[in-house]
Each structure stands twice: as structure tokens, then as C-alpha cells.
Design an enzyme around this catalytic site. Structure first.
Site, PDB file in Angstrom:
ATOM      1  CE  LYS A   1      -4.065   1.941   2.278  1.00  0.00           C
ATOM      2  NZ  LYS A   1      -3.768   3.341   2.139  1.00  0.00           N
TER       3      LYS A   1
ATOM      4  CD  GLU B   1      -1.680   5.787  -3.752  1.00  0.00           C
ATOM      5  OE1 GLU B   1      -2.756   5.463  -4.309  1.00  0.00           O
ATOM      6  OE2 GLU B   1      -1.635   6.451  -2.710  1.00  0.00           O
TER       7      GLU B   1
ATOM      8  NE  ARG C   1     -15.102   2.976   2.423  1.00  0.00           N
ATOM      9  CZ  ARG C   1     -13.907   3.527   2.260  1.00  0.00           C
ATOM     10  NH1 ARG C   1     -12.823   2.788   2.322  1.00  0.00           N
ATOM     11  NH2 ARG C   1     -13.793   4.815   2.009  1.00  0.00           N
TER      12      ARG C   1
HETATM   13  P1  AMP Z   1      -7.442   4.588   2.249  1.00  0.00           P
HETATM   14  O1  AMP Z   1      -7.231   5.922   1.572  1.00  0.00           O
HETATM   15  O2  AMP Z   1      -6.732   4.466   3.576  1.00  0.00           O
HETATM   16  O3  AMP Z   1      -8.885   4.170   2.272  1.00  0.00           O
HETATM   17  O4  AMP Z   1      -6.718   3.460   1.368  1.00  0.00           O
HETATM   18  C1  AMP Z   1      -7.046   3.229   0.041  1.00  0.00           C
HETATM   19  C2  AMP Z   1      -6.057   3.944  -0.843  1.00  0.00           C
HETATM   20  O5  AMP Z   1      -4.783   3.317  -0.834  1.00  0.00           O
HETATM   21  C3  AMP Z   1      -6.418   3.895  -2.315  1.00  0.00           C
HETATM   22  O6  AMP Z   1      -7.394   4.835  -2.639  1.00  0.00           O
HETATM   23  C4  AMP Z   1      -5.090   4.192  -2.978  1.00  0.00           C
HETATM   24  O7  AMP Z   1      -4.922   5.585  -3.083  1.00  0.00           O
HETATM   25  C5  AMP Z   1      -4.058   3.698  -1.986  1.00  0.00           C
HETATM   26  N1  AMP Z   1      -3.258   2.551  -2.468  1.00  0.00           N
HETATM   27  C6  AMP Z   1      -1.926   2.436  -2.304  1.00  0.00           C
HETATM   28  N2  AMP Z   1      -1.478   1.291  -2.809  1.00  0.00           N
HETATM   29  C7  AMP Z   1      -2.541   0.620  -3.321  1.00  0.00           C
HETATM   30  C8  AMP Z   1      -2.721  -0.638  -3.963  1.00  0.00           C
HETATM   31  N3  AMP Z   1      -1.717  -1.470  -4.182  1.00  0.00           N
HETATM   32  N4  AMP Z   1      -3.985  -0.989  -4.348  1.00  0.00           N
HETATM   33  C9  AMP Z   1      -5.027  -0.156  -4.118  1.00  0.00           C
HETATM   34  N5  AMP Z   1      -4.915   1.034  -3.505  1.00  0.00           N
HETATM   35  C10 AMP Z   1      -3.688   1.437  -3.106  1.00  0.00           C
END
Ligand code: AMP
Length: 586
Positions: A252, A302, A417
Site C-alpha cells: 500500500k 498510486e 467499498r
Molecule cells: P485509504 O485511503 O486508507 O482508504 O486506502 C485506500 C487507498 O490506498 C487507495 O485509494 C489508494 O490511493 C491507496 N493505495 C496504495 N497502494 C494501493 C494498492 N496497491 N492498491 C489499491 N490502492 C492502493
């Protein structure tokens, strides 16, 4: 339809502090709307001329609007500035000076909604030499044709401060109710169409022109951003494997989510809230042109700023400091971006969103050639919690945010989601280590030192999907520098409203209420229960509150509805309890 009818609806929406009433007013109004004007009306309700991905701005500063008001009211610009200082809202200024001048208007001159919309479009599209004067002339012309009450809304619209706070879910509910008499009947179809094209005006027009059948025909299209899929959270590797079994586990990255659309050599880049960001990423565009071997494609990834000297990633705040032109060029040299791609939604004319993750990502790997800028996200495939845990720990050590586990057979569910994607961030050890995305709905005038800024604390809320409203969860008074306090106050004052906004549910009274727009990332020590806050509150239960909240991230690229939800808070609260129980029990 005459614009005065829309202005009347805006007047009623502005006066209400009840969300249900807002929905009733809108659904009644949508019943009367013609198919030719449906898109324009929806855009005006969304406080925009076109969806954000079209990148169109009206481009009129306050001083320009002041000059138009001066002209139409035969006053001097200085008089208007003086009145503006007194009333604090140019919309009210226009209303006041025009009401005195001409309380009634000849109906024959009154413009329709389309005429007002088209003039505003013309103003937005006027660019280049002499455009300032031409924009002022257009606006003056429009203001001479409307009543004082209509002028108030036109002026506010032009300045981006209509402050009705309607929100897309309310519009979708109201459309369904207007057409079928039932709020939920067409809601899923409307939302599906919206998720695929990110253009609610277009969805409304197709709905009125072709009915339900039209909605079902919406397809993924290169050039129209798709609303992004989102992740759920779970507290441990074991729970993830228990929930989805064998899965892909990806790094991530802590950067900016981008959706890249490629049609031959034409590339467009959209942000998480579907804004057109193409101009900000010349390095990524070059990378796509060089490395992506497909005629047409829509891919997601990302973007993270990369420090070539140390081989490390820069934090998120560095990635986003690319605003002005020279900054973009400088930053592209100093901290080049790497786009870690993780999904492919469309390729060479084929919609892949319904194909399983495994197939989509295999295709993705195939079309990406070697190079620096475009890479695929690092991942492992496993059904072993220990292996997942180890990959997670390695990632934390490298300074990334954690991991996202993905179900191998899941389709790409636009705008949803769910547990197809599950994020695991640093461990939830008793205290809350994850951040919460909070929407600001009001502020309190400061005491002590802060009093001189006129703002001391913010009232933060989370989003409740069930009721389409914002429920309070914290008062935030720390985490911002002095300059930022001043800056946020100016931003919030543009969203100021005289009473609690209709979609805000609060038992605390803010000194200044504002329409929910800005989302901040907040860190807190833990989630506690409190009778003061409305998030998760019911007759039997206290609400949730954040203990020691502090702002960690300045304005996220999220819409208010993309903030953390009450449901997520509830889950985080339970996770926290589970970890506490484990820690206490050894
Ligand atoms: P959050 O913003 O905490 O809900 O986490 C989701 C976000 O993580 C996504 O919207 C992306 O911007 C980010 N992200 C980073 N790496 C990844 C990945 N490998 N797959 C999907 N999302 C990712």
C-alpha cells in the site's frame, strides 16, 4: 423553465436545516424538469457547470464580480466594496443593491435556466486577451435580466460559494423518487451509471430521455473517469485470510491515486475525486507513452515521489506539492514520480471491469514495458497468514503504509467499498494508529492566543451512508501551524451558512457553521464513547468520539462523502476492543 423557479428552490433549500426536507423539495422539483434541462439543473445543484473532469472554471475573481454588480446597479465599485465589507457576501450585496433599484422585473425579459446556464458557460469559456472585460460584460448583461433574489444565487455560483450542500446521494435519491415515486427503486441503476461515467448531469438527462433502459446502457468509456473502488479494513492477517482465503497482497503506497486514460497518444489523468489532473504529471504522461503497449487503456495506480539518491519514497506531502507550472517542472526533476499500477479496467476497446482481478492484473503486467516511471505494484499471492504478516512487516519497515489484500476472483466494482479489497495498516495496538478522514462542518472562535485568528477549533464529522448525513465525532484544536489556521478560516468562511446545514447532524453548536466540503486526515489516540457526538449515536447508545484528535494531513483529495464512514468507525472501535482484550489477556 424560468431560472426564477430554480432560484425559488435554492431559496427553500438554503432555508432548511433538515435533510429530509431538502430531499422532498428536490424530488418535487425534479418532477417538473424537462429532459433538455435536466443535466444543466443537476450541474447547477452540484455547484458546477460541468463535471470536475472537464476541468472548466468560471475564472472570475471577486473584484471582477464587484465591478459587474457596480455597473448593473449604477454604483461605484468603491460603494460595492464597502457594502461587501459590511455584509461579507457578494451575493447579498447584489441582492441588496438590486432590490432597491428594481423590486420587480418584466417577465418577458426573465431568462430561462438554459439561458442562465449558457451565459455562465460563455463566461467560463472566455479566455485570453481582453477576457476579463468580456466576462464582466457578460455577467453584467445577465444580472440586468434577473430579479434581486436570482442575482444573489448567480453571484454566489460564479464565485463558487453557492453553499447549498446538496451532495450527489441526495440528488440520486431525489431523481429516483421524482421518476418512480420511490427513493430506492432506481437508486442502484442511477448509481451504477454514475460510477461508470462520473457525470450525474448526463445520467439525469439519459434517465429522462430513455428511462431505466437508458441507465442500463451506460458503459466504461476512455476519457470519462470511473469512480474508484475502495478498500475495507480488518485488524490482522488471520482475519483477512479467514475472510477471503487465498489472495493477492500488494504494497500500500502512500501517494496519490491516479486513473490514467490512454487513447493512442492522448493521455488524461484523473484524481480520486475525478478531477482532471493531466497538466500536473508531465513525467507520468511521458512514461505512459513510452511504456504502455496498448492502443487504448484505462489503468489505475498510486503515484509516489521517489528519491533517487537514497532509493526511498518521499512522504505523501511531497508528492502533492506540484501546483504551479515551475513547481511541476522542478519537482519532476528533483523528485520524479513513479506510478505503481495495480489495476487495468479497459484495454484496446474491451471493458475489463467485470473480469476477475487475476485476469485484469495479468493483462496489466503484459502491457507495461520496462522503464523507470511506470511499474506494477509489488505483491505476493498467499493463503498463509504468517506469510501475509511477514510481507506486511517488511512493508512497514520500508516506510510504506501497509498492505492491501485483494480477492483473486473479484470484479472491479466502481465506487464501491467492500471486502474485495482489504487494507491492513500499522497494527491497531490498543491505541488508534490508523488515521480517520474527517469532514469539517463548522468552527469555534478561538480563545486565548488563537482569538486573534478568529478560529480556535474545528468541528469534525464522519459520513453516514444510511442517512446521507454528516455526524460529528470530534473537536479538533491542534495539528495546524498559525498560517494554516488563518488559511483554513478563509476557506471555511467561503462555505459559511447562517444555520446548521441540512445534512449535518450535530448536538454541539458551532460558532460558525459551514457546508461540508473539506476533508482532513486526523490522527487520534483512540475512539471513545461520548454523549456529545452524533456519530453512531442512538437512543440506547452514546456516540463515538476521537480522543486527542490532531490534524495530520492538510486537505485530502476526497469529497465529503468519501470521508471515513460511521460504519467504519464502528468497525475500528470493535477492532480496538479486540486488540485491547488480547493485549490484556497477554
Ligand atoms: P485509504 O485511503 O486508507 O482508504 O486506502 C485506500 C487507498 O490506498 C487507495 O485509494 C489508494 O490511493 C491507496 N493505495 C496504495 N497502494 C494501493 C494498492 N496497491 N492498491 C489499491 N490502492 C492502493
Amino acid at each position: 423553465m424560468l431560472f426564477s423557479q430554480l432560484a425559488e428552490v435554492f431559496e427553500r433549500l438554503e432555508a432548511t436545516s433538515k435533510r429530509l426536507e431538502m430531499f422532498e423539495i428536490l424530488s418535487e422539483f425534479f418532477k417538473k424538469v424537462s429532459k433538455e434541462e435536466a443535466d444543466k439543473i443537476v450541474y447547477l445543484c452540484e455547484e458546477q457547470l460541468l463535471p470536475p473532469f472537464k476541468g472548466l472554471e468560471i475564472g472570475m475573481a471577486e473584484k471582477m464580480v464587484e465591478r459587474a454588480i457596480a455597473k448593473v446597479s449604477n454604483k461605484s465599485p468603491e460603494d460595492i466594496t464597502r457594502l461587501y465589507k459590511k455584509l461579507g457576501d457578494l451575493g447579498l450585496v447584489a441582492k441588496e443593491v438590486l432590490a432597491k433599484k428594481r423590486p420587480t422585473l418584466f417577465q418577458s425579459k426573465a431568462p430561462t435556466i438554459s439561458e442562465v446556464y449558457n451565459t455562465l458557460m460563455k463566461i467560463a469559456q472566455t479566455t485570453g486577451e481582453g477576457s476579463i472585460e468580456r466576462k464582466i460584460i457578460e455577467l453584467t448583461g445577465l444580472l440586468t435580466r434577473v430579479s434581486a433574489g436570482e442575482a444573489k444565487f448567480i453571484v454566489r455560483f460564479v464565485l463558487g460559494s453557492l453553499r447549498l450542500g446538496i451532495g450527489d446521494p441526495t440528488i440520486m435519491d431525489s431523481l429516483s423518487k421524482a421518476i418512480t415515486g420511490d427513493r430506492m427503486k432506481l437508486r442502484t441503476d442511477i448509481e451504477r451509471a454514475y460510477n461508470l461515467c462520473s457525470d450525474l448531469g448526463l445520467v439525469a438527462r439519459v434517465l429522462l430521455e430513455k428511462g431505466e433502459r437508458g441507465l442500463k446502457q451506460f458503459k466504461v468509456q476512455v476519457g470519462s473517469p470511473i469512480r474508484m473502488a475502495l478498500a475495507e479494513r480488518l485488524p490482522s492477517a488471520q482475519e483477512i485470510i479467514k475472510k477471503i482465503g487465498k489472495c493477492a497482497v500488494e504494497t500500500k503506497y502512500d501517494g496519490l491515486r491516479l486513473q490514467v486514460h490512454k487513447q493512442g497518444d492522448k493521455i488524461e489523468i484523473f484524481s480520486r475525486n475525478q478531477e482532471r489532473m493531466t497538466h500536473m504529471f508531465p513525467d507520468i504522461i511521458q512514461g505512459i507513452k513510452k511504456q504502455v503497449k496498448a492502443k487504448s487503456a484505462i489503468l489505475e495506480g498510486e503515484a509516489v515521489a521517489f528519491n533517487e539518491e537514497t532509493g526511498e519514497f518521499f512522504p505523501f506531502q511531497v508528492t502533492i506539492t506540484r501546483k504551479r507550472k515551475y513547481e511541476i517542472e522542478e519537482r519532476a526533476k528533483e523528485a520524479p514520480l513513479v506510478l505503481f499500477t495495480f489495476d487495468l479496467l479497459y484495454v484496446n476497446g474491451k471493458d475489463l471491469t467485470q473480469k476477475p482481478y487475476e485476469e485484469r492484473t495479468k493483462m496489466l503486467a503484459k502491457i507495461i514495458g520496462k522503464g523507470f516511471t511506470i511499474r506494477t505494484a509489488e505483491k505476493i499471492i498467499t493463503e498463509n497468514p504468517k506469510e501475509l504478516e511477514q510481507f506486511f512487516e517488511e512493508n512497514i519497515e520500508r516506510g510504506t503504509e501497509g498492505i492491501i489484500a485483494k480477492r483473486l476472483d473479484s470484479p472491479y466494482q466502481a465506487g464501491a467499498r467492500n471486502f474485495n479489497w482489504i487494507k491492513l495498516k500499522r497494527s491497531y495496538r490498543g491505541e488508534l494508529q490508523d488515521t480517520i478522514d474527517v469532514v469539517i462542518v463548522g468552527y469555534f472562535k478561538g480563545r486565548g492566543l488563537r482569538a486573534r485568528f478568529g478560529i480556535g477549533a474545528l468541528l469534525g464529522a464522519v459520513y453516514d451512508e444510511k442517512t446521507d448525513s454528516f455526524k460529528t465525532i470530534c473537536k479538533i484544536g491542534s495539528g495546524l501551524s498559525e498560517e494554516k489556521w488563518v488559511e483554513i478560516r478563509k476557506l471555511l468562511d467561503k462555505l459559511k451558512v447562517g444555520h446548521k446545514p441540512a445534512r449535518v447532524d450535530s448536538e454541539i453548536k458551532a460558532d460558525v457553521w459551514c457546508q461540508p466540503r473539506y476533508v482532513f486526515t486526523v490522527m487520534a489516540d483512540e475512539i471513545t464513547l461520548s454523549p456529545l457526538h452524533t456519530a453512531g449515536k442512538s437512543k440506547e447508545k452514546a456516540g463515538f468520539a476521537l480522543r486527542f484528535p490532531r490534524i495530520q494531513g492538510w486537505i485530502r483529495d476526497k469529497k465529503p462523502e468519501d470521508a471515513t464512514t460511521v460504519k467504519e468507525i464502528e468497525k475500528l472501535f470493535k477492532m480496538q476492543k479486540r486488540v485491547e482484550a488480547k493485549t490484556l489477556g497477554g
